[in-house]
Design a protein around this motif. Sequence first.
Motif, mmCIF file in Angstrom:
data_model
loop_
_atom_site.group_PDB
_atom_site.id
_atom_site.type_symbol
_atom_site.label_atom_id
_atom_site.label_comp_id
_atom_site.label_asym_id
_atom_site.label_seq_id
_atom_site.Cartn_x
_atom_site.Cartn_y
_atom_site.Cartn_z
ATOM 1 N N ARG A 255 4.786 -42.107 -14.895
ATOM 2 C CA ARG A 255 4.882 -42.992 -14.800
ATOM 3 C C ARG A 255 4.424 -44.218 -15.417
ATOM 4 O O ARG A 255 4.653 -45.070 -16.230
ATOM 5 C CB ARG A 255 4.575 -43.521 -13.578
ATOM 6 C CG ARG A 255 4.786 -45.161 -13.050
ATOM 7 C CD ARG A 255 4.501 -45.432 -11.863
ATOM 8 N NE ARG A 255 2.509 -45.644 -12.242
ATOM 9 C CZ ARG A 255 1.695 -45.827 -10.829
ATOM 10 N NH1 ARG A 255 2.095 -45.762 -9.450
ATOM 11 N NH2 ARG A 255 0.377 -45.297 -11.382
ATOM 12 N N ASP A 256 3.020 -43.752 -15.964
ATOM 13 C CA ASP A 256 1.536 -44.323 -16.884
ATOM 14 C C ASP A 256 1.869 -43.566 -17.945
ATOM 15 O O ASP A 256 1.175 -44.526 -18.753
ATOM 16 C CB ASP A 256 0.519 -44.302 -16.124
ATOM 17 C CG ASP A 256 0.192 -44.979 -14.801
ATOM 18 O OD1 ASP A 256 0.701 -45.588 -14.872
ATOM 19 O OD2 ASP A 256 -0.921 -44.405 -14.171
ATOM 20 N N VAL B 246 5.036 -50.253 -18.055
ATOM 21 C CA VAL B 246 5.245 -50.339 -16.049
ATOM 22 C C VAL B 246 5.936 -51.317 -15.756
ATOM 23 O O VAL B 246 5.148 -52.796 -16.362
ATOM 24 C CB VAL B 246 4.062 -50.545 -15.532
ATOM 25 C CG1 VAL B 246 4.691 -50.183 -13.805
ATOM 26 C CG2 VAL B 246 4.340 -48.265 -15.849
ATOM 27 N N LEU B 247 7.263 -52.019 -15.534
ATOM 28 C CA LEU B 247 7.555 -53.373 -15.617
ATOM 29 C C LEU B 247 7.431 -54.038 -14.197
ATOM 30 O O LEU B 247 6.474 -54.006 -13.427
ATOM 31 C CB LEU B 247 9.144 -53.308 -15.213
ATOM 32 C CG LEU B 247 10.108 -52.222 -16.823
ATOM 33 C CD1 LEU B 247 11.436 -52.530 -16.154
ATOM 34 C CD2 LEU B 247 9.560 -53.075 -17.805
ATOM 35 N N ASN B 248 6.995 -55.469 -15.032
ATOM 36 C CA ASN B 248 6.273 -56.632 -13.291
ATOM 37 C C ASN B 248 7.548 -57.804 -13.810
ATOM 38 O O ASN B 248 7.768 -58.402 -14.654
ATOM 39 C CB ASN B 248 4.876 -56.910 -13.876
ATOM 40 C CG ASN B 248 4.206 -57.771 -13.068
ATOM 41 O OD1 ASN B 248 4.886 -58.570 -12.491
ATOM 42 N ND2 ASN B 248 3.063 -57.513 -12.852
ATOM 43 N N TRP B 249 7.893 -57.925 -12.737
ATOM 44 C CA TRP B 249 8.771 -59.218 -12.817
ATOM 45 C C TRP B 249 8.241 -60.978 -11.535
ATOM 46 O O TRP B 249 8.757 -61.478 -12.210
ATOM 47 C CB TRP B 249 9.861 -58.856 -11.318
ATOM 48 C CG TRP B 249 10.453 -57.316 -11.704
ATOM 49 C CD1 TRP B 249 9.666 -56.429 -11.494
ATOM 50 C CD2 TRP B 249 12.107 -57.133 -12.534
ATOM 51 N NE1 TRP B 249 10.692 -55.211 -11.769
ATOM 52 C CE2 TRP B 249 11.679 -55.553 -12.461
ATOM 53 C CE3 TRP B 249 12.225 -58.238 -13.606
ATOM 54 C CZ2 TRP B 249 12.770 -55.172 -13.622
ATOM 55 C CZ3 TRP B 249 13.410 -57.280 -13.801
ATOM 56 C CH2 TRP B 249 13.216 -55.962 -14.621
ATOM 57 N N GLN B 250 6.799 -60.650 -11.795
ATOM 58 C CA GLN B 250 6.687 -61.784 -11.301
ATOM 59 C C GLN B 250 6.832 -62.853 -12.143
ATOM 60 O O GLN B 250 6.475 -64.114 -11.299
ATOM 61 C CB GLN B 250 4.548 -61.460 -11.137
ATOM 62 C CG GLN B 250 4.531 -60.817 -10.300
ATOM 63 C CD GLN B 250 3.114 -60.576 -9.560
ATOM 64 O OE1 GLN B 250 2.306 -61.333 -10.397
ATOM 65 N NE2 GLN B 250 2.409 -60.007 -9.365
ATOM 66 N N ARG C 200 15.467 -57.347 -18.605
ATOM 67 C CA ARG C 200 15.078 -57.792 -17.498
ATOM 68 C C ARG C 200 15.796 -59.143 -17.631
ATOM 69 O O ARG C 200 16.012 -59.861 -16.759
ATOM 70 C CB ARG C 200 13.538 -58.173 -18.190
ATOM 71 C CG ARG C 200 12.570 -57.278 -17.743
ATOM 72 C CD ARG C 200 11.892 -57.354 -18.082
ATOM 73 N NE ARG C 200 10.739 -58.705 -18.603
ATOM 74 C CZ ARG C 200 9.807 -59.507 -17.900
ATOM 75 N NH1 ARG C 200 9.696 -58.307 -16.560
ATOM 76 N NH2 ARG C 200 9.574 -60.546 -18.099
ATOM 77 N N CYS D 116 9.809 -48.730 -12.759
ATOM 78 C CA CYS D 116 10.331 -50.465 -12.413
ATOM 79 C C CYS D 116 9.685 -51.214 -11.561
ATOM 80 O O CYS D 116 10.719 -52.577 -11.287
ATOM 81 C CB CYS D 116 11.638 -50.134 -11.974
ATOM 82 S SG CYS D 116 12.949 -49.333 -13.458
ATOM 83 N N GLY D 117 8.551 -51.309 -11.037
ATOM 84 C CA GLY D 117 8.621 -52.562 -10.825
ATOM 85 C C GLY D 117 9.201 -52.907 -9.583
ATOM 86 O O GLY D 117 9.412 -53.738 -8.655
ATOM 87 N N ASP E 296 10.032 -53.348 -4.947
ATOM 88 C CA ASP E 296 8.981 -53.705 -3.861
ATOM 89 C C ASP E 296 9.565 -52.546 -2.928
ATOM 90 O O ASP E 296 9.176 -52.256 -1.423
ATOM 91 C CB ASP E 296 10.294 -55.600 -2.734
ATOM 92 C CG ASP E 296 9.163 -56.033 -3.926
ATOM 93 O OD1 ASP E 296 9.003 -56.309 -4.523
ATOM 94 O OD2 ASP E 296 10.201 -57.113 -4.428
ATOM 95 N N VAL F 187 4.688 -47.846 -3.128
ATOM 96 C CA VAL F 187 6.137 -48.414 -2.780
ATOM 97 C C VAL F 187 7.091 -48.120 -1.595
ATOM 98 O O VAL F 187 6.787 -47.254 -1.641
ATOM 99 C CB VAL F 187 7.346 -47.939 -3.869
ATOM 100 C CG1 VAL F 187 8.839 -48.387 -3.994
ATOM 101 C CG2 VAL F 187 6.769 -48.436 -5.008
#
Length: 447
Positions: free
Chosen positions: A74-75, A79-83, A153, A204-205, A207, A243
């Motif tokens: 993964r790293d 690493v995507l972040n959607w915030q 995105r 993919c970040g 939830d 996750v």
Amino acid sequence: MSNIETNKRVHFLPQEVIRKKRDGLVLTQAEVAYFVDAIANESISEGQVAAFAMATYFQGMTIEERIALTCAMRDSGDVLNWQDLALDGPILDKHSTGGVGDLVSLVLGPIVAACGGYVPMISGRGLGHTGGTLDKLDAIPGYQTQVSNQRFRECVKEVGIAIIGQSANLAPADKRLYATRDITATVESLDLVTASILSKKLACGLDALVMDVKAGSGAVMKDLDASIELAKSISAVANGAGVKTSCLITDMSQVLATSAGNALEIAETIAFLTGEKRADRLAEVIYALADEMLLISGLAASEEEAAKKRMAALDSGAAAQKFAQMVTFLGGPNDLLDNPDKYLPKAPIIKPIFAPDSGYLSSMDTRAMGMAVVDLGGGRKRASDELDYSVGLSQFAQLGDSLDASKPICFVHANNEDDFNRARSRISSSITLSNSKPNIGPMLHKF
């Protein structure tokens, strides 16, 4: 960025890491991280990657090693972040362990997006006998399966779903290891399957994630016990990484959809979304996974609400519209749903295959059906092979159907008579007929 910081990088000899795993010893987190970093930056050879895959296949890994492998892969990239996008719904995904005629993602993703979820789906290409979601989408003229993270995105934000392949910077170690597994007979490794699936998904970040673990003759894990073991492995690693994840085990003892082949499965996807044709077995799997995704994410408070929402998404045309918007946003035609025959390639030879005798279809070597598609040109024998998107199999008979001179096993879509004859021979020898109607197992397995 590797999970080994550049200024603290520990150096190992790759052959010693391979030797340790070959001998059945437990790798440290640092050793796993080093080797994954070396895969990603290509400082080790293809032969060493293959040797590591084979050693892991035979010796296996502990759950701690699996978590270390998954997190390192993964790293190994972004690493995507959607915030920053301030999305008004949960980030969700689904993944299947693969099968034949498994077009579920192409229908399921748009359903969930139409219900208020956001689905950033990183999919793969064909692996062994299993068809790849990206290969199916590549049958659509203009559709871009390789886009920048920014475009990815944007599509997720504006449409609610984007199905693409790994970018060069998203889990790059997995991308290289994935291709090696396909050509070294290490596809079935529980450890490598777990890490490959989850490294992309965790990058993919998300939830929440719902896994569709297949069992049966067309699955990577063919027997139910092995599928249960994989489901438990995926759940343990993903939840351990933060996750929320649940798994369903579904049947792959026969071709899931009524077709197998890239353009053919896109056509069936469109037919399902528009309501033209919804095969019962395919629908059962799609509905179960959709309901689980809505429940695990909080988009539905009960099974009844989940069922109501996903059927409304389909019957209103909202899910079909999401698929159409995604295709257009990612470069495909804006009228694909209205004119699929205009865009999807067709093979020059389309002929039925009949069983040698009359009787009930009692069993099917589904893996052989997938390999028939590969042999027709719809899958890869070598990583560098180019695909023929037009070929495949359609109108599959289902287990329990009565076959005779008027009811074929399936239709073959081929480029020439030689290809057709090879497919006919392979398929005819891959089914079993009986005098009485067989008992058909359930589509969903509890564990």
